[in-house]
Scaffold this active site. Structure first.
Site, PDB file in Angstrom:
ATOM      1  N   ASP A 277       0.841  -1.195   0.000  1.00  0.00           N
ATOM      2  CA  ASP A 277       0.000   0.000   0.000  1.00  0.00           C
ATOM      3  C   ASP A 277       0.875   1.244   0.000  1.00  0.00           C
ATOM      4  O   ASP A 277       2.084   1.178   0.235  1.00  0.00           O
ATOM      5  CB  ASP A 277      -0.936  -0.014   1.218  1.00  0.00           C
ATOM      6  CG  ASP A 277      -0.171  -0.144   2.532  1.00  0.00           C
ATOM      7  OD1 ASP A 277       0.551   0.806   2.900  1.00  0.00           O
ATOM      8  OD2 ASP A 277      -0.280  -1.206   3.192  1.00  0.00           O
TER       9      ASP A 277
ATOM     10  N   GLU B 100      22.059 -22.036 -18.737  1.00  0.00           N
ATOM     11  CA  GLU B 100      21.138 -21.211 -17.943  1.00  0.00           C
ATOM     12  C   GLU B 100      21.851 -19.960 -17.435  1.00  0.00           C
ATOM     13  O   GLU B 100      21.290 -18.857 -17.431  1.00  0.00           O
ATOM     14  CB  GLU B 100      20.583 -22.020 -16.762  1.00  0.00           C
ATOM     15  CG  GLU B 100      19.548 -23.048 -17.199  1.00  0.00           C
ATOM     16  CD  GLU B 100      19.163 -24.032 -16.097  1.00  0.00           C
ATOM     17  OE1 GLU B 100      18.044 -24.537 -16.160  1.00  0.00           O
ATOM     18  OE2 GLU B 100      20.003 -24.295 -15.191  1.00  0.00           O
TER      19      GLU B 100
END
Ligand code: GLA
Length: 730
Positions: free
Chosen positions: A534, A614
């Protein structure tokens, strides 16, 4: 721009694209006359129509005039018990026991710059960047003053609000409800949009038309919650990303909140947003005052996209504080999903050793480094290093990480305690618990009473010692349960309604101290992922771990919903291993990178288990992210395809402020044989500029890319993704 027409008592707030107007009428009632697309020079009270309506009472000043009723007219800050039966903004319990409040206009002030709020998060601005309007109201019988604060950020279409209630009488007054925002509309043909979910799936967009009665979302969990977000919207039924009027309302608050809309008998509507009235109460002693947290509104005449971009700019430039607002945040690796509690100094160093050559800049040691924390039943509250796992403590470990050229970060959960901890053994009375009742556990832990200064002081002392013991650059501030048994031994029975709010103020106070004492530390907020995502937290923690769900495909939804209010720079997002730890899904590493890159980027996996191929992909992702950092974090954000509606693909785009660069990200859904050919229309480009994708191939004008579109490649395999980098060449 604020225009005060003192003679007619009309106060108009103009932003670039919107107008908000208030008027004090003949009975000193403060009416809300308009909020919407910009209109200049009008007294918009002409929109308000009056007619006698049965069962809508008339204030005594109206005498025999039965057409005037508080119940029908749009109010700027609604009251209760004196004639308006719709959602109240304020409720008082007076010394007489009455629950009435009747507010009348008594003055107005305009100031340069933006007001500030003591101890509460708020948007900030320089003297020339914003203006403040303060409207004073008075309830003469209750001897209470109410000051409504408005902050006007003209170029951002942002209007902030806060409310201060002061007891000017000689006896205590009890405040039972005090909303931050009340917004009346002379219509109710609108949709209400909220952002809902649960742990591991936060902020999913939900949209539906207003219907008679009250619709609301909120939290009574002590935190703003995974379940509902303190950001809501109202909009035209036909509004979408690009068209229609829409309104956003954001509460800068991290505790219990409520956002309620009432569609009333004569098809008006009212949005009220603020601290949730459940178990809220505040005693105002004579001369005492209470400040409701800030709310912030943006109205967009042109759909959701414009509203979001205004919020994003406002948050980036006027809510996130230095030094991190203007500085590139480091790419991090976090060991949580790699090791959980099972690590030691060697294992951590092994991950860091793999990370550094890939371009990762910050190593974050997650939960498990302190006290007897070998699982989640023990240790919280004992904020000292477990030297069995980390021999020599942080003094030994941190230099090992620093030597690799990386910064060091640490996880903490200061608001909580396990019963199996020294802290709890010594101070069992420091937890939130109700006399004669055993408090409920959440994740096996109890909640410390952060409304109490002595409790905070003790915890802060421990944190400060840890953070001073080594060169620490980052803190992940976690909070892993909802509040229950909310009762504080430090307050009398009549003031227990203050505990929830005092708890939040206590958290803000601790975070502010941490910021002051360790300004170089980047604090990442967390609450089991996104349970306290928030505007309040963002004032202290410029990024928040968006969700404990790190699966790239679930994240498409979570980050999409989050983006309606919050900019990507605030969303903690990591590439994790497959099969994903939360849902078992396997996605390509490239796709995980594409999704996490639109966020505060990092990795959360055991890099020592990655293959060379990777690692090469990871190295490339980090290079791309760093090269495109300004575009991703400061660019204008466009949602191109909605993951809730479009099962084929999700797409979004960042455009540089000068429109010369754009990064388009696309993630496909599950694969199908012979898939349809798809064209994606871009947004926000300059129609006249010519763009080239990824430095090769033909040029296309911005107009072509926006109107005709860009063909999406077809690739077999589930959840493939693409990134296209467009650059204007002439
Ligand atoms: C919460 C966080 C996770 C991790 C764990 C550690 O769930 O959201 O990222 O830090 O706590 O216990």
């Amino acid at each position: 721009m604020i225009v005060l027409d003192q003679e007619n008592r009309i106060f108009t707030l103009h932003t670039k694209h919107t107008t908000y107007q208030i008027k004090a009428d003949q009975y000193d009632v403060l009416l809300h006359t308009y909020y919407g697309p910009r209109v200049d020079g009008a007294d918009l009270s002409s929109l308000i129509q009056c007619a006698g309506r049965s069962f809508s009472p008339n204030p005594s000043q109206a005498g025999t005039n039965r057409t005037y009723s508080l119940d029908i007219m749009p109010q700027e800050y609604s009251t209760c018990g004196v004639g308006d039966f719709r959602l109240p903004s304020i409720e008082l319990e007076l010394p007489s026991g009455s629950h009435t409040c009747d507010l009348r206009y008594c003055g107005v002030q305009k100031q340069k710059g933006k007001y500030t709020l003591n101890g509460l998060p708020a948007f900030f601005a320089g003297e020339t960047e914003a203006e403040t309007l303060i409207v004073h109201l008075n309830d003469a019988a209750a001897q209470v003053m109410v000051s409504l604060y408005f902050g006007v950020f003209e170029h951002l279409d942002l209007i902030t609000r806060a409310v201060k209630i002061t007891n000017v009488g000689e006896q205590p007054v009890h405040l039972c409800r005090c909303a931050s925002l009340c917004l009346d509309f002379l219509r109710c043909d609108m949709d209400f949009i909220t952002f809902n979910g649960h742990h591991l799936m936060e902020r999913c967009l939900d949209r539906g038309p207003l219907r008679s009665g009250i619709q609301s979302v909120g939290s009574v969990r002590g935190a703003s919650s995974h379940q509902h977000n303190p950001f809501v919207m109202l909009c035209d039924h036909n509004a979408d990303e690009d068209i229609g009027v829409c309104y956003g309302a954001m509460l800068l608050y991290s505790g219990n909140f409520e956002a309620a809309v009432e569609c009333s008998q004569y098809e008006n509507s009212r949005l009220v947003m603020g601290i949730h009235p459940y178990h809220f109460g505040w005693t105002l002693e004579p001369n005492g005052s209470f400040t409701a947290p800030e709310a912030a509104m943006v109205c967009s005449p042109n759909g959701f996209g414009q509203m979001s971009r205004q919020y994003h700019r406002a948050i980036r430039e006027h809510l996130l504080r230095e030094p991190w607002a203007g500085q590139r945040k480091p790419v991090l690796v976090n060991n949580w999903e790699a090791t959980y509690f099972n690590f030691n100094a060697d294992k951590l160093t092994e991950i860091a050793k793999e990370a550094a050559p890939l371009g990762i800049e910050l190593f974050v040691m997650d939960d498990g480094w302190f006290g007897r924390r070998n699982d989640d039943n023990a240790g919280l509250g004992d904020w000292y290093v477990n030297t069995e796992k980390l021999p020599g403590g942080l003094e030994a470990l941190v230099p090992r990480i620093r030597e690799l050229g990386m910064k060091f970060g640490i996880w903490m959960e200061p608001e909580m305690v396990n019963e199996d901890s020294q802290l709890y053994q010594q101070h069992p009375d420091w937890v939130l618990c109700v006399p004669c009742r055993n408090p409920a556990r959440g994740r096996g832990q109890l909640v410390l009473d952060f409304s109490r200064k002595d409790v905070r002081e003790h915890i802060y002392g421990q944190l400060k010692k840890v953070l001073s013991s080594a060169d620490i650059s980052y803190v992940k501030w976690d909070m892993n349960r909802s509040l229950t048994d909310v009762w504080s031994a430090a307050l009398p029975a009549g003031r227990q309604g203050e505990v929830y709010h005092r708890y939040v103020l206590g958290v803000y106070d601790m975070l502010e101290r941490l910021r002051q004492d360790f300004p170089q530390i980047l604090i990442e907020g967390c609450c089991g992922g996104g349970g306290r995502f928030d505007g309040g937290m963002l004032y202290y923690t410029p990024q928040i771990w968006c969700s404990d769900d790190s699966d790239a495909i679930d994240r498409l939804r979570i980050q999409y919903g989050t983006s309606f209010c919050y900019p990507v720079t605030t969303m903690g997002a990591h590439v994790s291993a497959v099969p994903n730890e939360q849902n078992g899904r396997v996605t390509p590493l490239e796709t995980r990178g594409t999704v996490a890159m639109s966020g505060a980027f990092g990795y959360e996996m055991d890099l020592s288990k990655c293959t060379e191929a990777e690692k090469q992909v990871i190295r490339q992702q980090i290079e791309t992210y760093k090269a495109r950092y300004a575009l991703i974090h400061q660019g204008d954000y466009y949602r191109l395809a909605n993951p809730f509606q479009n099962s084929g693909y999700t797409a979004w785009e960042q455009v540089s402020p000068d429109k010369r660069e754009a990064l388009v990200s696309v993630v496909l859904g599950c694969t199908h044989a012979a898939p349809p050919f798809r064209t994606l229309s871009l947004k926000g480009l300059d129609p006249k500029l010519n763009y080239q994708a990824d430095g090769t191939g033909p040029l296309y004008s911005g107009a072509t890319l926006m109107k005709a579109g860009w063909p999406l490649p077809q690739v077999p395999g589930d959840y493939q993704s693409f990134q296209f980098y467009f650059r204007a060449v002439r």
